[in-house]
Design an enzyme around this catalytic site. Sequence first.
Site, short mmCIF file in Angstrom:
data_model
loop_
_atom_site.label_atom_id
_atom_site.label_comp_id
_atom_site.label_asym_id
_atom_site.label_seq_id
_atom_site.Cartn_x
_atom_site.Cartn_y
_atom_site.Cartn_z
CE LYS A 16 -3.84 -2.31 2.33
NZ LYS A 16 -4.52 -2.67 3.59
CD GLN A 73 -3.59 -4.27 6.73
OE1 GLN A 73 -3.72 -3.23 6.09
NE2 GLN A 73 -3.96 -5.44 6.24
CG ASP A 116 -10.17 0.19 5.73
OD1 ASP A 116 -10.00 -0.32 4.61
OD2 ASP A 116 -9.35 0.09 6.67
N1 GUN Z 1 -7.00 -6.48 6.30
C1 GUN Z 1 -7.32 -7.16 5.18
N2 GUN Z 1 -8.03 -6.38 4.33
C2 GUN Z 1 -8.15 -5.17 4.93
C3 GUN Z 1 -8.77 -3.94 4.55
O1 GUN Z 1 -9.37 -3.80 3.48
N3 GUN Z 1 -8.65 -2.93 5.45
C4 GUN Z 1 -8.02 -3.07 6.62
N4 GUN Z 1 -7.98 -2.02 7.44
N5 GUN Z 1 -7.43 -4.19 7.02
C5 GUN Z 1 -7.50 -5.24 6.17
#
Ligand code: GUN
Length: 291
Positions: free
Chosen positions: A59, A103, A126
């Site tokens: 990311k 995360q 998110d």
């Molecule tokens: N862990 C796996 N996918 C995601 C996501 O889309 N957002 C977040 N914050 N954690 C994740």
Amino acid sequence: MMSSPPPSAQCLDGKALAAQWQADTKQTVDRLRHTGIVPALRVIQVGEVAASSVYVRRKAQVAQALGIDSDIVHLPADVSHETLSDVIVGLNNDSAIHAILLQLPLPSHLNPLVYQALTDPKKDVDGFHPMNLGRLLAGDTPYALPCTPWGCIGLLEAYNLSIAGKHAVVIGRSNIVGKPMAHLLLQRQATVTLCHSKTVGLPALVRQADIVVAAVGVPELVRGDWIKPGAVVIDVGINRTNQVTLVGDVAFEEAQTVAGWITPVPGGVGPLTIATLMRNTVALCQQQVQG
Ligand code: GUN
């Protein structure tokens, strides 16, 4: 006489679509930078879950390539409630930061719902804050939509695959994918069946689906003979069967001889999740600076 090869589904190329979205996002970032505005994303990682470390690094790399100011706030696995809360509130109050991602998963002593609710909904990249999820449920516009489901909808739309009136079967009820996915499909007038680990007769339900979204994290759970001929199959699963091989939640080789359209793993949904995160980051920045 030679028998003809089995029919093969068309691939839904998430990688190509993600590249296109990222190019569009970069143009927007360049325009913002010319006016002195730099979209800024902070990713909070607690502990050292190996898969999370890979995703978080990816990311940050993509964000940097697009000109987004991005950094990882790394906290130890035994971080206290107070410290994590202070970090989130600090980012909430920093007007130079536009997007916050916590995360998941978190270590078991930390309840993700607490920290999702603490995040400023305007910076919730998110779309997991109760206000954003509530707006999604009510059919109102959230500040951001959850990245993976929003990417899947974008993929269907990019290929002009219709949703209204279709029977969509979503496998997996997570807050990250399954639940928001079901609502986004419902909003677009699909008939939605949301299946999970206690669902009885899963194969028979999947056989009715015009659109299958598999997001359970069980390698190759969905077999080829569960797929209705011509169906659209979206595989959100990323399972590591050994150190190197990635497989989805769908048995790809089997399913592709029956489905009309199918996402590969890797190269399907994964890249779209990251591209959507970048789009969300820039959209939140624009909302905050331009009102
Ligand atoms: N862990 C796996 N996918 C995601 C996501 O889309 N957002 C977040 N914050 N954690 C994740």
